[in-house]
Design a protein around this motif. Structure first.
Motif, PDB file in Angstrom:
ATOM      1  N   LEU A 136      60.283  69.716  49.057  1.00 19.41           N
ATOM      2  CA  LEU A 136      59.675  69.693  47.608  1.00 19.41           C
ATOM      3  C   LEU A 136      60.597  68.771  47.158  1.00 19.41           C
ATOM      4  CD1 LEU A 136      58.047  71.145  45.641  1.00 19.41           C
ATOM      5  CD2 LEU A 136      59.952  72.462  45.103  1.00 19.41           C
ATOM      6  N   LEU A 137      61.919  68.567  47.183  1.00 22.33           N
ATOM      7  CA  LEU A 137      62.761  67.765  46.438  1.00 22.33           C
ATOM      8  C   LEU A 137      62.495  66.472  46.740  1.00 22.33           C
ATOM      9  CD1 LEU A 137      65.148  68.690  44.508  1.00 22.33           C
ATOM     10  CD2 LEU A 137      66.671  68.286  46.584  1.00 22.33           C
ATOM     11  N   PHE A 138      62.454  65.965  48.023  1.00 25.13           N
ATOM     12  CA  PHE A 138      61.911  64.560  48.282  1.00 25.13           C
ATOM     13  C   PHE A 138      60.724  64.231  47.790  1.00 25.13           C
ATOM     14  CE2 PHE A 138      60.409  61.470  51.220  1.00 25.13           C
ATOM     15  CZ  PHE A 138      61.310  60.414  51.139  1.00 25.13           C
ATOM     16  N   ILE A 139      59.635  65.211  47.659  1.00 27.50           N
ATOM     17  CA  ILE A 139      58.281  64.791  46.877  1.00 27.50           C
ATOM     18  C   ILE A 139      58.486  64.561  45.517  1.00 27.50           C
ATOM     19  CG2 ILE A 139      56.348  65.843  46.293  1.00 27.50           C
ATOM     20  CD1 ILE A 139      55.881  67.036  49.100  1.00 27.50           C
ATOM     21  N   LEU A 140      59.322  65.415  44.864  1.00 30.50           N
ATOM     22  CA  LEU A 140      59.626  65.398  43.490  1.00 30.50           C
ATOM     23  C   LEU A 140      60.400  63.797  43.147  1.00 30.50           C
ATOM     24  CD1 LEU A 140      61.179  68.846  42.443  1.00 30.50           C
ATOM     25  CD2 LEU A 140      58.916  67.508  41.619  1.00 30.50           C
TER      26      LEU A 140
END
Lengths: 311, 274
Positions: free
Chosen positions: B106-110
């Motif tokens: 999720l963090l990477f996508i954000l």
């Protein structure tokens, strides 16, 4: 996935040795990620949310007053003739500049790639690429003196050809095209280099086969080069469209949106509303619309690019 | 291609040479205008060539303007930003590529998603945040928001993923700590990518105009592109002065480019970065 392979490999090692390493790993992750994420949080995630929030307020940073107005800022846009005009100008600029850019850069790339002597080829590439590395703001200043009515280069040239001088930057018929000309000079180099790379990656055997079949130059270009360049083409058109939507310095420096708002692109209009007129709420609402436009246009390009690619 | 048409090749070459000359025209204009004298401009110069070469423009820039200061401001901010971006990108890229933790995807996508956001969309809140931090009109305001790059993290992750896990495990078994692993093993393996990222980060911060325009208004704090525009506003009539400043700014850029040209082109085609 990586964890699986890592643990798989570590099976033979005693757990006592592995555990401290793992713990240090955790510590390393949190310690190093924390400052990076803090910066992303404060200067990337927070501003996006804030911008959306600000768009439903009437906010003036000078008086510090924030008044909740709901969708008023968005409704106001529909009746704001300057905003609608700037929307129109933005699309006009992007569509014309991108199309001319891609046609010119593809032609130049093909021509450069045909040059047989290596040093001449790289000299040509360098010449076209050179303007892209200079600050656009500096380029805009040099070009405004070139466009000057009284002593500018273009009117000197027109005079030499016994033609009437032109108000390059203040005639509503010419202003946008003058800026487009400058923009193209400043950054066709990128796309030329990318197209040349795309052309270089097409295997020679396709051409050889086509020549054996007696195909004409035009057919080779149309039926082999263009289809095989589709990936470069998609990438180039997406990045060029996005960057031209955001074109700012040349407009702010050369025309300031004049004459009669003929060159007032959205990027400039948002900036002026926010920082010259202190309408930060309204400017944020326009920025949201701006973001939506860019996202939709990019998705459409990707969609069209994909279907044609599969064909 | 075997079947070559001599006439067509000649014609294409001719058009290409004319286009290349047209590309050079603005440089010629810039240099020649910078050599005009104040007198010639005031008396209304209508020629391409200066009637008599003069260095008045250059003298005015170097004596009347804090030119060295501007170069210094740009150099310091760009170097700090580039060094920090390389470090944070490699670090975060390494963690996203070779470590697992909760919420990683999720963090990477954000972070990736922020790549899609044009600066115009976040400039207003970024200005308000920077003002809250008390950094308006300070060079720190140029540096702080640019210490991380989502594209840098993305690139570093892509390239570090290709490094075989065995290599890292072997180094860990030899007792190398994570930071040492990054500097000694990973950094050399992704050097090409790092140099491309470095070149483009430096260039973008050196050329950045919009953010300095928003946050800096003190003449002595300005970076080069902003200073040039400001200078242009105060020397509207004597364009020889402004052109001299433009020449002084463009020359080092061209020199640096000619030195690193190979890496530039390679980096551009490898990363597609602008």
């Amino acid at each position: 996935m990586n964890l699986d392979t890592a643990t798989g490999r570590n099976k033979g090692i005693e757990p006592g040795i592995e555990r401290p390493g793992r713990k240090n790993g955790r510590k390393f992750i949190y310690l190093s990620l924390a400052p990076v994420l803090l910066l992303f949080g404060v200067f990337a995630f927070l501003p996006i949310g804030w911008s959306l929030g600000l768009s439903v307020f009437k906010y003036n940073p000078l008086s510090g007053s924030a008044l909740f107005v709901g969708a008023d800022n968005y409704i106001r846009m529909l009746g704001d003739s300057v905003f609608l005009k700037s929307l129109w100008v933005t699309f006009k600029f992007v569509i014309i500049a991108v199309m001319v850019n891609i046609i010119i850069t593809l032609m130049i790339a093909v021509a450069i790639q045909r040059i047989r002597s290596g040093w001449l080829r790289s000299l040509m590439r360098t010449l076209f690429f050179l303007p892209t590395i200079a600050p656009l703001a500096g380029t805009a200043i040099v070009w405004s003196t070139m466009f000057n009515f009284n002593h500018g280069l273009f009117n000197i040239l027109l005079d030499k050809m016994h033609m009437a001088p032109i108000q390059w930057l203040s005639d509503p018929h010419y202003a946008l095209y003058s800026v487009i000309m400058m923009t193209l000079w400043a950054d066709i180099g990128y796309n030329i280099v990318l197209f040349i790379a795309g052309l270089d990656s097409i295997p020679e055997m396709y051409y050889e086969a086509a020549i054996l079949d007696g195909a004409s130059r035009w057919h080779i270009f149309k039926d082999i080069t263009l289809p095989l360049l589709r990936r470069s083409m998609l990438f180039i058109s997406v990045t060029t469209v996005v960057s031209y939507f955001q074109a700012f310095a040349q407009f702010q420096i050369m025309t300031k949106g004049e004459p009669f708002n003929e060159t007032r692109v959205l990027a400039l209009h948002i900036y002026e509303q926010a920082f010259s007129n202190s309408n930060m709420g309204y400017a944020s609402a326009m920025a949201t619309v701006f973001l939506m436009i860019i996202l939709v246009v990019t998705l459409l390009q990707l969609k069209w690019g994909r279907t044609e690619w599969e064909y | 291609m075997h079947r070559r048409n001599k006439w067509l090749d000649g014609l294409i070459m001719l058009v290409l040479i004319v286009a290349a000359c047209a590309m050079l025209l603005p440089y010629a204009w810039m240099v020649l205008s910078s050599l005009k004298s104040n007198m010639e401009i005031v008396s209304g110069s209508h020629t391409f060539l200066p009637s008599k070469a003069s260095l008045e423009g250059y003298r005015t820039v170097l004596v009347d303007a804090p030119f060295g200061r501007w170069l210094m401001n740009s150099a310091v901010t760009s170097i700090v930003i580039t060094a920090a971006t390389l470090f944070t990108s490699a670090l975060a890229g390494y963690i996203f590529a070779k470590h697992q933790f909760k919420g990683q995807k999720l963090l990477f996508i954000l972070i990736l998603a922020t790549m899609m956001i044009p600066f115009q969309v976040i400039m207003i809140p970024t200005y308000l945040i920077t003002a809250k931090l008390g950094l308006v009109n300070q060079l720190m305001a140029i540096i702080l928001p640019n210490l991380v790059s989502s594209y840098g993290v993305f690139l570093a992750k892509q390239f570090i993923e290709d490094i075989p896990q065995d290599l890292l495990d072997a180094a860990r078994m030899d007792g190398a700590g994570e930071l040492r692993l990054m500097v000694r093993i990973i950094a050399p393996l992704i050097l090409t990518m790092l140099s491309a990222l470095g070149i483009f980060t430096f260039m973008n911060s050196w050329n950045n105009y919009l953010w300095p325009l928003i946050i800096l208004n003190d003449e002595s704090k300005m970076t080069v592109p902003l200073a040039l525009v400001y200078f242009n506003g105060t020397h509207m009539v004597n364009y020889n002065v402004v052109m001299s400043a433009a020449v002084l700014i463009t020359l080092p850029v061209i020199a640096v480019f000619l030195i690193f040209q190979k890496q530039f082109i390679k980096g551009l085609t490898m990363t597609g970065m602008k």
